[in-house]
Scaffold this motif. Structure first.
Motif, PDB file in Angstrom:
ATOM      1  N   MET A   1       7.140   3.970  29.476  1.00  0.00           N
ATOM      2  CA  MET A   1       6.658   5.198  29.710  1.00  0.00           C
ATOM      3  C   MET A   1       7.067   5.737  30.155  1.00  0.00           C
ATOM      4  O   MET A   1       6.729   7.408  30.349  1.00  0.00           O
ATOM      5  CB  MET A   1       5.915   4.452  31.584  1.00  0.00           C
ATOM      6  CG  MET A   1       5.607   4.960  32.313  1.00  0.00           C
ATOM      7  SD  MET A   1       3.512   5.405  31.829  1.00  0.00           S
ATOM      8  CE  MET A   1       2.924   6.173  32.896  1.00  0.00           C
ATOM      9  N   ASN A   2       8.298   6.336  29.908  1.00  0.00           N
ATOM     10  CA  ASN A   2       9.108   6.885  30.322  1.00  0.00           C
ATOM     11  C   ASN A   2       9.461   7.969  28.819  1.00  0.00           C
ATOM     12  O   ASN A   2       9.473   9.224  29.191  1.00  0.00           O
ATOM     13  CB  ASN A   2      10.885   6.378  31.059  1.00  0.00           C
ATOM     14  CG  ASN A   2      11.984   7.401  31.147  1.00  0.00           C
ATOM     15  OD1 ASN A   2      11.307   8.404  31.892  1.00  0.00           O
ATOM     16  ND2 ASN A   2      12.733   7.362  32.029  1.00  0.00           N
ATOM     17  N   ARG A   3       9.845   7.111  28.075  1.00  0.00           N
ATOM     18  CA  ARG A   3       9.652   7.969  26.566  1.00  0.00           C
ATOM     19  C   ARG A   3       8.050   8.517  26.741  1.00  0.00           C
ATOM     20  O   ARG A   3       8.142   9.642  25.811  1.00  0.00           O
ATOM     21  CB  ARG A   3      10.061   6.870  25.089  1.00  0.00           C
ATOM     22  CG  ARG A   3      11.202   5.854  25.593  1.00  0.00           C
ATOM     23  CD  ARG A   3      11.349   5.327  24.390  1.00  0.00           C
ATOM     24  NE  ARG A   3      12.305   4.682  24.182  1.00  0.00           N
ATOM     25  CZ  ARG A   3      12.795   3.680  23.478  1.00  0.00           C
ATOM     26  NH1 ARG A   3      11.859   3.878  22.389  1.00  0.00           N
ATOM     27  NH2 ARG A   3      14.035   3.812  23.081  1.00  0.00           N
ATOM     28  N   LEU A   4       7.101   8.172  26.674  1.00  0.00           N
ATOM     29  CA  LEU A   4       6.000   8.983  26.374  1.00  0.00           C
ATOM     30  C   LEU A   4       6.284  10.073  27.814  1.00  0.00           C
ATOM     31  O   LEU A   4       6.180  10.806  27.061  1.00  0.00           O
ATOM     32  CB  LEU A   4       5.114   7.763  26.921  1.00  0.00           C
ATOM     33  CG  LEU A   4       3.339   8.639  26.606  1.00  0.00           C
ATOM     34  CD1 LEU A   4       2.935   8.542  26.316  1.00  0.00           C
ATOM     35  CD2 LEU A   4       1.568   7.444  27.449  1.00  0.00           C
ATOM     36  N   ALA A   5       6.173   9.917  29.061  1.00  0.00           N
ATOM     37  CA  ALA A   5       6.422  10.979  29.402  1.00  0.00           C
ATOM     38  C   ALA A   5       7.133  12.093  28.916  1.00  0.00           C
ATOM     39  O   ALA A   5       7.235  13.520  29.094  1.00  0.00           O
ATOM     40  CB  ALA A   5       7.223  10.722  30.988  1.00  0.00           C
ATOM     41  N   PHE A   6       8.331  11.659  28.638  1.00  0.00           N
ATOM     42  CA  PHE A   6       9.293  13.074  28.010  1.00  0.00           C
ATOM     43  C   PHE A   6       8.846  13.226  26.802  1.00  0.00           C
ATOM     44  O   PHE A   6       8.384  14.225  26.845  1.00  0.00           O
ATOM     45  CB  PHE A   6      10.483  11.947  27.151  1.00  0.00           C
ATOM     46  CG  PHE A   6      11.823  12.928  27.297  1.00  0.00           C
ATOM     47  CD1 PHE A   6      12.567  13.695  27.947  1.00  0.00           C
ATOM     48  CD2 PHE A   6      11.538  12.901  25.681  1.00  0.00           C
ATOM     49  CE1 PHE A   6      13.084  14.692  27.295  1.00  0.00           C
ATOM     50  CE2 PHE A   6      12.999  12.857  25.310  1.00  0.00           C
ATOM     51  CZ  PHE A   6      13.726  14.379  25.814  1.00  0.00           C
ATOM     52  N   PHE A   7       7.937  12.406  26.101  1.00  0.00           N
ATOM     53  CA  PHE A   7       7.471  12.952  24.973  1.00  0.00           C
ATOM     54  C   PHE A   7       6.090  13.832  24.745  1.00  0.00           C
ATOM     55  O   PHE A   7       6.002  15.089  24.594  1.00  0.00           O
ATOM     56  CB  PHE A   7       6.900  11.564  24.119  1.00  0.00           C
ATOM     57  CG  PHE A   7       5.957  12.485  22.309  1.00  0.00           C
ATOM     58  CD1 PHE A   7       6.850  12.824  21.608  1.00  0.00           C
ATOM     59  CD2 PHE A   7       4.995  12.609  22.688  1.00  0.00           C
ATOM     60  CE1 PHE A   7       5.636  13.568  20.757  1.00  0.00           C
ATOM     61  CE2 PHE A   7       4.475  13.108  21.600  1.00  0.00           C
ATOM     62  CZ  PHE A   7       4.481  13.053  20.247  1.00  0.00           C
ATOM     63  N   LEU A   8       4.949  13.810  25.962  1.00  0.00           N
ATOM     64  CA  LEU A   8       4.471  14.917  26.607  1.00  0.00           C
ATOM     65  C   LEU A   8       4.535  15.763  27.531  1.00  0.00           C
ATOM     66  O   LEU A   8       4.897  17.536  26.955  1.00  0.00           O
ATOM     67  CB  LEU A   8       3.435  14.151  27.813  1.00  0.00           C
ATOM     68  CG  LEU A   8       2.365  13.379  26.771  1.00  0.00           C
ATOM     69  CD1 LEU A   8       1.962  12.087  27.850  1.00  0.00           C
ATOM     70  CD2 LEU A   8       1.527  13.915  26.011  1.00  0.00           C
TER      71      LEU A   8
END
Length: 107
Positions: A1-8
């Motif tokens: 989830m943390n990687r997805l938020a960073f990517f977004l």
């Protein structure tokens, strides 16, 4: 989830920077368009002025005034006119007649 938020978040930042760049380019192009239209209007006014000046300068009265004042020209008088006699115009067939050797009115 943390990687997805960073990517977004990175994608959002890139989109925002792209939007700012596009708006800046649009404003720059709009300013260039306004300048070109202003120059077009000025050139149109200059063209109209030059056409008016050309028509004013080509009037025969102005030409006659310039000939008298600047070139010191005067109208032709019958006393100063030299008339040639003995010149026969060629017939329509194209055969030329010999011109006469004497001229009237020479000093």
């Amino acid at each position: 989830m943390n990687r997805l938020a960073f990517f977004l978040l990175v994608a959002l930042m890139l989109c925002a920077l792209s939007l700012v760049g596009a708006q800046h380019q649009a404003r720059t192009l709009f300013v260039a368009l306004e300048r070109a239209q202003s120059e077009e209007k000025q050139l149109d006014v200059d063209w109209s002025r030059l056409q008016y000046q050309q028509s004013a300068l080509s009037k025969s009265a102005r030409i006659a005034d310039a000939a008298r004042s600047q070139l010191q020209m005067s109208p032709v008088t019958p006393g100063r006119t030299q008339y040639l006699s003995g010149i026969v115009l060629a017939p329509a067939s194209g055969v030329a007649a010999a011109p006469a050797s004497s001229a009237e009115g020479r000093p």
